[in-house]
Design a protein around this motif. Structure first.
Motif, PDB file in Angstrom:
ATOM      1  N   ALA A  34       0.811  -1.220   0.000  1.00 12.42           N
ATOM      2  CA  ALA A  34       0.000   0.000   0.000  1.00 12.42           C
ATOM      3  C   ALA A  34       0.843   1.267   0.000  1.00 12.42           C
ATOM      4  O   ALA A  34       0.630   2.167  -0.812  1.00 12.42           O
ATOM      5  CB  ALA A  34      -0.943  -0.011   1.212  1.00 12.42           C
ATOM      6  N   GLY A  35       1.811   1.352   0.899  1.00 17.00           N
ATOM      7  CA  GLY A  35       2.594   2.579   0.994  1.00 17.00           C
ATOM      8  C   GLY A  35       3.380   2.879  -0.259  1.00 17.00           C
ATOM      9  O   GLY A  35       3.367   4.010  -0.767  1.00 17.00           O
ATOM     10  N   SER A  36       4.063   1.861  -0.809  1.00 14.34           N
ATOM     11  CA  SER A  36       4.882   2.101  -1.988  1.00 14.34           C
ATOM     12  C   SER A  36       4.024   2.422  -3.212  1.00 14.34           C
ATOM     13  O   SER A  36       4.401   3.254  -4.041  1.00 14.34           O
ATOM     14  CB  SER A  36       5.772   0.882  -2.274  1.00 14.34           C
ATOM     15  N   ILE A  37       2.853   1.783  -3.325  1.00 14.23           N
ATOM     16  CA  ILE A  37       1.979   2.060  -4.469  1.00 14.23           C
ATOM     17  C   ILE A  37       1.398   3.464  -4.380  1.00 14.23           C
ATOM     18  O   ILE A  37       1.311   4.183  -5.388  1.00 14.23           O
ATOM     19  CB  ILE A  37       0.869   0.995  -4.561  1.00 14.23           C
ATOM     20  N   VAL A  38       1.011   3.894  -3.182  1.00 11.74           N
ATOM     21  CA  VAL A  38       0.498   5.254  -3.027  1.00 11.74           C
ATOM     22  C   VAL A  38       1.583   6.273  -3.360  1.00 11.74           C
ATOM     23  O   VAL A  38       1.321   7.286  -4.028  1.00 11.74           O
ATOM     24  CB  VAL A  38      -0.038   5.475  -1.597  1.00 11.74           C
ATOM     25  N   ASP A  39       2.805   6.016  -2.923  1.00  7.06           N
ATOM     26  CA  ASP A  39       3.906   6.926  -3.232  1.00  7.06           C
ATOM     27  C   ASP A  39       4.146   7.033  -4.734  1.00  7.06           C
ATOM     28  O   ASP A  39       4.476   8.102  -5.254  1.00  7.06           O
ATOM     29  CB  ASP A  39       5.196   6.465  -2.546  1.00  7.06           C
ATOM     30  N   ARG A  40       3.985   5.911  -5.456  1.00  3.21           N
ATOM     31  CA  ARG A  40       4.317   5.903  -6.880  1.00  3.21           C
ATOM     32  C   ARG A  40       3.140   6.270  -7.779  1.00  3.21           C
ATOM     33  O   ARG A  40       3.333   6.845  -8.847  1.00  3.21           O
ATOM     34  CB  ARG A  40       4.855   4.522  -7.284  1.00  3.21           C
ATOM     35  N   ARG A  41       1.913   5.932  -7.369  1.00  3.13           N
ATOM     36  CA  ARG A  41       0.745   6.149  -8.235  1.00  3.13           C
ATOM     37  C   ARG A  41      -0.105   7.334  -7.816  1.00  3.13           C
ATOM     38  O   ARG A  41      -0.919   7.815  -8.610  1.00  3.13           O
ATOM     39  CB  ARG A  41      -0.127   4.884  -8.259  1.00  3.13           C
ATOM     40  N   THR A 100     -10.299  13.881  -5.157  1.00  2.00           N
ATOM     41  CA  THR A 100      -9.198  14.073  -4.214  1.00  2.00           C
ATOM     42  C   THR A 100      -7.998  14.670  -4.937  1.00  2.00           C
ATOM     43  O   THR A 100      -7.600  14.165  -5.993  1.00  2.00           O
ATOM     44  CB  THR A 100      -8.801  12.729  -3.580  1.00  2.00           C
ATOM     45  N   PRO A 101      -7.392  15.737  -4.409  1.00  2.00           N
ATOM     46  CA  PRO A 101      -6.232  16.349  -5.074  1.00  2.00           C
ATOM     47  C   PRO A 101      -5.086  15.357  -5.198  1.00  2.00           C
ATOM     48  O   PRO A 101      -4.883  14.511  -4.324  1.00  2.00           O
ATOM     49  CB  PRO A 101      -5.847  17.506  -4.137  1.00  2.00           C
ATOM     50  N   PRO A 102      -4.307  15.442  -6.293  1.00  2.00           N
ATOM     51  CA  PRO A 102      -3.155  14.541  -6.448  1.00  2.00           C
ATOM     52  C   PRO A 102      -2.111  14.806  -5.385  1.00  2.00           C
ATOM     53  O   PRO A 102      -1.906  15.939  -4.947  1.00  2.00           O
ATOM     54  CB  PRO A 102      -2.628  14.879  -7.851  1.00  2.00           C
ATOM     55  N   SER A 103      -1.459  13.736  -4.937  1.00  3.76           N
ATOM     56  CA  SER A 103      -0.402  13.847  -3.929  1.00  3.76           C
ATOM     57  C   SER A 103       0.962  13.780  -4.603  1.00  3.76           C
ATOM     58  O   SER A 103       1.067  13.340  -5.750  1.00  3.76           O
ATOM     59  CB  SER A 103      -0.542  12.719  -2.903  1.00  3.76           C
ATOM     60  N   PRO A 104       2.028  14.220  -3.904  1.00  9.61           N
ATOM     61  CA  PRO A 104       3.373  14.110  -4.484  1.00  9.61           C
ATOM     62  C   PRO A 104       3.701  12.653  -4.796  1.00  9.61           C
ATOM     63  O   PRO A 104       3.406  11.747  -4.024  1.00  9.61           O
ATOM     64  CB  PRO A 104       4.274  14.656  -3.371  1.00  9.61           C
ATOM     65  N   ILE A 105       4.323  12.434  -5.957  1.00 11.36           N
ATOM     66  CA  ILE A 105       4.664  11.080  -6.403  1.00 11.36           C
ATOM     67  C   ILE A 105       6.172  10.941  -6.419  1.00 11.36           C
ATOM     68  O   ILE A 105       6.886  11.748  -7.016  1.00 11.36           O
ATOM     69  CB  ILE A 105       4.080  10.790  -7.806  1.00 11.36           C
ATOM     70  N   ALA A 106       6.656   9.912  -5.734  1.00 12.88           N
ATOM     71  CA  ALA A 106       8.095   9.671  -5.664  1.00 12.88           C
ATOM     72  C   ALA A 106       8.575   8.977  -6.926  1.00 12.88           C
ATOM     73  O   ALA A 106       7.806   8.266  -7.592  1.00 12.88           O
ATOM     74  CB  ALA A 106       8.438   8.816  -4.444  1.00 12.88           C
TER      75      ALA A 106
END
Length: 411
Positions: free
Chosen positions: A70-77, A198-204
């Motif tokens: 979950a965490g890594s996918i949220v960071d990337r997507r 929902t506003p887009p979040s920063p993507i790593a």
């Protein structure tokens, strides 16, 4: 000046409502109904304390396994994409479960269906929760010094959902499992649609090799270790969650078998607790403005430890209900402190991974609590809860003692 600020503030508030608060409300209510409704369904159909504890553990173990993804996918997507897909997937799973239970209301198929739903909805809910928390943290960072107010609103939404969710699930369960599951399906679909705003979040940058989800958790773990204030608070709350988790896992057994109440009364306990927590969160929001994070968090830690110890010795249902409500209200205050620190200290590009690691650590006691409930005779649950209360008090005392002079909690 004021004429220019007011419209900007109004637009910011409206953006929070549409993009953050409304999706979170629908998702939180679906979360609360499924988390508390499925163990109630198991107890109502089997009357087995062991199976109820096993169902609670089964509900949480897959959730813990999902955090690496979950965490890594949220960071990337991005938060909004993951939020939408997870809520939509949960809706489809619940709809299928409702149909199966309508066709097979009892027997092996029904038992397998309920257990499978516990695992599947648990995994998908954690994906939507991580995404929603990531979006909420971004909103908190934009709020600057008022970050704790945004986090208090988000926690208030969660507690309002917990206030309504268990009671609503218990009432719908009286009409049968399909109506309860259908209601959660509708809420999940609503969350999926609202998540599109929902506003887009920063993507790593996608530096994590495909399939190596443990790297995301390692990144989160290293980030926690580099932030002493966050690390000590997570340690104390993890020990506290063992007592809280045992109260949740053993709640149906204590209320129904020990106090002789109904399954509806189990939902009433957690609805009352959520109401008390909602009031506590509102008060803590203003208390933090005046006193700071550490005094409010430390006071809540003392109250939580004493309430758990008293709940283990509660002589009747009413006193048990009141003490659980006091405990959860104090937990709510400490959660505001934790969420505020998370939004302020964790780097945005690592937030999803660090949030996943944080929540994974905090939730590890919950399946342990389910196993303890399954293995402990109902008459001995009070002794186990007393031991957990002592451990809770020691853990919180150590954490807040170490945090007393930390500058992160002096703000």
């Amino acid at each position: 000046m004021s004429a220019a600020v007011t419209p900007r503030h109004a637009r910011h508030t409206a953006g929070l409502l549409r993009g953050i608060y409304l999706p979170r409300t629908a998702d939180a209510l679906a979360f609360a109904m499924s988390t508390y409704g499925i163990p109630l369904l198991v107890l109502a159909t089997t009357r087995s304390a062991a199976l109820t504890g096993a169902a609670f553990a089964l509900e949480w173990i897959p959730r813990l396994a999902a955090f690496g993804w979950a965490g890594s996918i949220v960071d990337r997507r991005g938060a909004s994409v993951v939020f939408h897909l997870a809520s939509l997937g949960r809706a489809l799973a619940l709809a299928a479960g409702a149909v199966l239970l309508r066709l097979h209301p009892s027997g092996t198929v029904a038992s397998v269906t309920v257990m499978a739903l516990a695992a599947i909805t648990g995994v998908l809910t954690e994906f939507s929760y991580i995404a929603a928390e990531t979006a909420g943290a971004a909103a908190g960072r934009r709020a600057g010094s008022r970050a704790h107010r945004v986090q208090a609103v988000l926690l208030g939404i969660d507690q309002t959902a917990t206030l309504a969710g268990p009671a609503l699930a218990a009432v719908l369960l009286l009409a049968g499992p399909p109506p309860m599951l259908a209601a959660i399906t509708v809420l999940s679909l609503l969350a999926a649609m609202l998540a599109l705003r929902t506003p887009p979040s920063p993507i790593a940058p996608a530096r994590t090799p495909k399939g190596q989800t443990s790297v995301g958790l390692l990144t989160g773990w290293h980030t926690i270790r580099s932030l002493p204030a966050l690390g000590w608070l997570v340690t104390g709350l993890t020990l506290s969650n063992l007592a809280t988790g045992l109260l949740q896992a053993a709640g149906p057994v204590i209320v129904v078998k020990h106090f002789g109440q109904s399954t509806t009364d189990v939902g009433l306990v957690w609805s009352a607790a959520a109401g008390a927590t909602l009031l506590s969160v509102t008060l803590c929001r203003f208390a933090i403005d005046r006193l700071g994070l550490w005094p409010v968090g430390a006071a809540c830690a003392v109250v939580a430890s004493l309430a758990t110890l008293a709940a283990a010795q509660a002589p009747d249902y009413l006193s048990y209900l009141v003490l659980v409500a006091v405990l959860m209200a104090a937990e709510g205050g400490m959660t505001v402190v934790l969420r505020t620190l998370r939004s302020q200290l964790i780097p945005p590009e690592k937030f999803g991974s660090t949030l996943s690691a944080t929540i994974l650590i905090l939730l590890l006691p919950y399946p342990v609590a389910g196993v303890l409930t399954a293995l402990t005779p109902p008459d001995a649950l009070g002794h186990v809860l007393t031991a957990c209360a002592v451990l809770q008090g020691l853990g919180l005392a150590l954490a807040f003692t170490r945090l007393r002079t930390d500058p992160a909690l002096r703000t």
